[in-house]
Scaffold this motif. Structure first.
Motif, PDB file in Angstrom:
ATOM      1  N   MET A   8      46.540 -12.432  21.993  1.00 57.97           N
ATOM      2  CA  MET A   8      47.264 -13.459  21.243  1.00 57.97           C
ATOM      3  C   MET A   8      47.863 -12.668  20.394  1.00 57.97           C
ATOM      4  N   ALA A   9      47.396 -12.226  19.567  1.00 57.87           N
ATOM      5  CA  ALA A   9      47.369 -10.998  17.678  1.00 57.87           C
ATOM      6  C   ALA A   9      48.965 -10.723  17.719  1.00 57.87           C
ATOM      7  N   ASP A  10      48.760  -9.970  19.194  1.00 59.16           N
ATOM      8  CA  ASP A  10      49.762  -9.448  19.499  1.00 59.16           C
ATOM      9  C   ASP A  10      51.310 -10.373  19.095  1.00 59.16           C
ATOM     10  N   ALA A  11      51.516 -11.653  20.477  1.00 55.20           N
ATOM     11  CA  ALA A  11      51.875 -12.611  20.157  1.00 55.20           C
ATOM     12  C   ALA A  11      52.469 -13.311  19.414  1.00 55.20           C
ATOM     13  N   VAL A  12      51.707 -13.688  18.353  1.00 55.15           N
ATOM     14  CA  VAL A  12      51.768 -13.402  16.736  1.00 55.15           C
ATOM     15  C   VAL A  12      52.646 -12.660  15.926  1.00 55.15           C
ATOM     16  N   HIS A  13      51.723 -11.999  15.713  1.00 55.53           N
ATOM     17  CA  HIS A  13      53.010 -10.400  15.072  1.00 55.53           C
ATOM     18  C   HIS A  13      54.059 -10.889  15.728  1.00 55.53           C
ATOM     19  N   GLU A  14      54.328 -10.542  16.948  1.00 55.24           N
ATOM     20  CA  GLU A  14      56.151 -10.206  17.959  1.00 55.24           C
ATOM     21  C   GLU A  14      56.910 -12.049  17.107  1.00 55.24           C
ATOM     22  N   THR A  15      55.969 -13.034  17.379  1.00 49.38           N
ATOM     23  CA  THR A  15      56.518 -14.076  16.835  1.00 49.38           C
ATOM     24  C   THR A  15      57.225 -14.328  14.811  1.00 49.38           C
ATOM     25  N   ILE A  16      56.095 -13.847  14.699  1.00 49.93           N
ATOM     26  CA  ILE A  16      55.976 -13.622  13.287  1.00 49.93           C
ATOM     27  C   ILE A  16      58.122 -12.866  13.282  1.00 49.93           C
ATOM     28  N   TRP A  17      57.676 -11.413  13.225  1.00 49.91           N
ATOM     29  CA  TRP A  17      59.158 -10.459  13.593  1.00 49.91           C
ATOM     30  C   TRP A  17      60.144 -11.219  13.602  1.00 49.91           C
ATOM     31  N   GLU A  18      59.572 -11.995  15.351  1.00 50.17           N
ATOM     32  CA  GLU A  18      61.286 -12.223  15.336  1.00 50.17           C
ATOM     33  C   GLU A  18      61.648 -13.621  14.296  1.00 50.17           C
ATOM     34  N   GLN A  19      60.957 -14.208  13.904  1.00 47.13           N
ATOM     35  CA  GLN A  19      61.225 -15.397  12.400  1.00 47.13           C
ATOM     36  C   GLN A  19      61.904 -14.146  11.315  1.00 47.13           C
ATOM     37  N   LYS A  20      61.280 -13.549  11.407  1.00 45.55           N
ATOM     38  CA  LYS A  20      62.070 -12.608  10.057  1.00 45.55           C
ATOM     39  C   LYS A  20      63.218 -12.035  10.270  1.00 45.55           C
ATOM     40  N   ARG A  21      63.370 -12.191  11.944  1.00 42.93           N
ATOM     41  CA  ARG A  21      65.525 -11.894  12.502  1.00 42.93           C
ATOM     42  C   ARG A  21      65.679 -12.392  12.064  1.00 42.93           C
ATOM     43  N   SER A  22      65.589 -14.009  12.934  1.00 46.91           N
ATOM     44  CA  SER A  22      66.191 -15.169  12.833  1.00 46.91           C
ATOM     45  C   SER A  22      66.977 -15.347  11.478  1.00 46.91           C
ATOM     46  N   TRP A  23      65.896 -14.923   9.681  1.00 42.43           N
ATOM     47  CA  TRP A  23      66.091 -15.301   8.818  1.00 42.43           C
ATOM     48  C   TRP A  23      66.973 -13.909   8.295  1.00 42.43           C
ATOM     49  N   LYS A  24      67.105 -13.169   8.531  1.00 42.15           N
ATOM     50  CA  LYS A  24      67.437 -11.984   7.781  1.00 42.15           C
ATOM     51  C   LYS A  24      68.911 -12.234   6.675  1.00 42.15           C
ATOM     52  N   PHE A  25      69.232 -12.950   7.107  1.00 41.26           N
ATOM     53  CA  PHE A  25      71.170 -13.123   5.798  1.00 41.26           C
ATOM     54  C   PHE A  25      70.836 -14.271   5.047  1.00 41.26           C
ATOM     55  N   VAL A  26      71.482 -14.705   3.892  1.00 35.46           N
ATOM     56  CA  VAL A  26      70.807 -16.127   2.997  1.00 35.46           C
ATOM     57  C   VAL A  26      72.352 -16.831   3.779  1.00 35.46           C
ATOM     58  N   ARG A  27      72.106 -17.561   3.542  1.00 39.11           N
ATOM     59  CA  ARG A  27      73.512 -19.066   4.051  1.00 39.11           C
ATOM     60  C   ARG A  27      74.551 -19.393   3.443  1.00 39.11           C
TER      61      ARG A  27
END
Length: 83
Positions: A1-20
């Protein structure tokens, strides 16, 4: 479960890597400013090699009779069969 949460956090960071906001007009086409979330995608290893989202950035310096050319480029890791 912790690994899935960890990966979700990294996917969120990747989706917001640029400013708007739009990049300055004197920047090359396709180059975007990095957001604060995007900064966390930068990393270094024990030899001080720089990485962006797990891919090594390679610093190249060319010397010649004209001004030196220095740049960073992505170096794709070898394909180890993992996605």
């Amino acid at each position: 479960m912790a690994d899935a949460v960890h990966e979700t956090i990294w996917e969120q960071k990747r989706s917001w890597k640029f400013v708007r906001e739009k990049a300055p007009s004197d920047w090359p086409d396709g180059v975007k400013p990095i957001s604060m979330q995007g900064i966390s995608l930068l990393g270094i290893d024990a030899d001080n090699n720089l990485y962006w989202d797990g891919r090594r950035l390679q610093h190249i310096t060319r010397l010649g009779r004209t001004r030196p050319n220095s740049r960073l480029s992505l170096q794709h890791p070898p394909d180890d069969g993992n996605p």
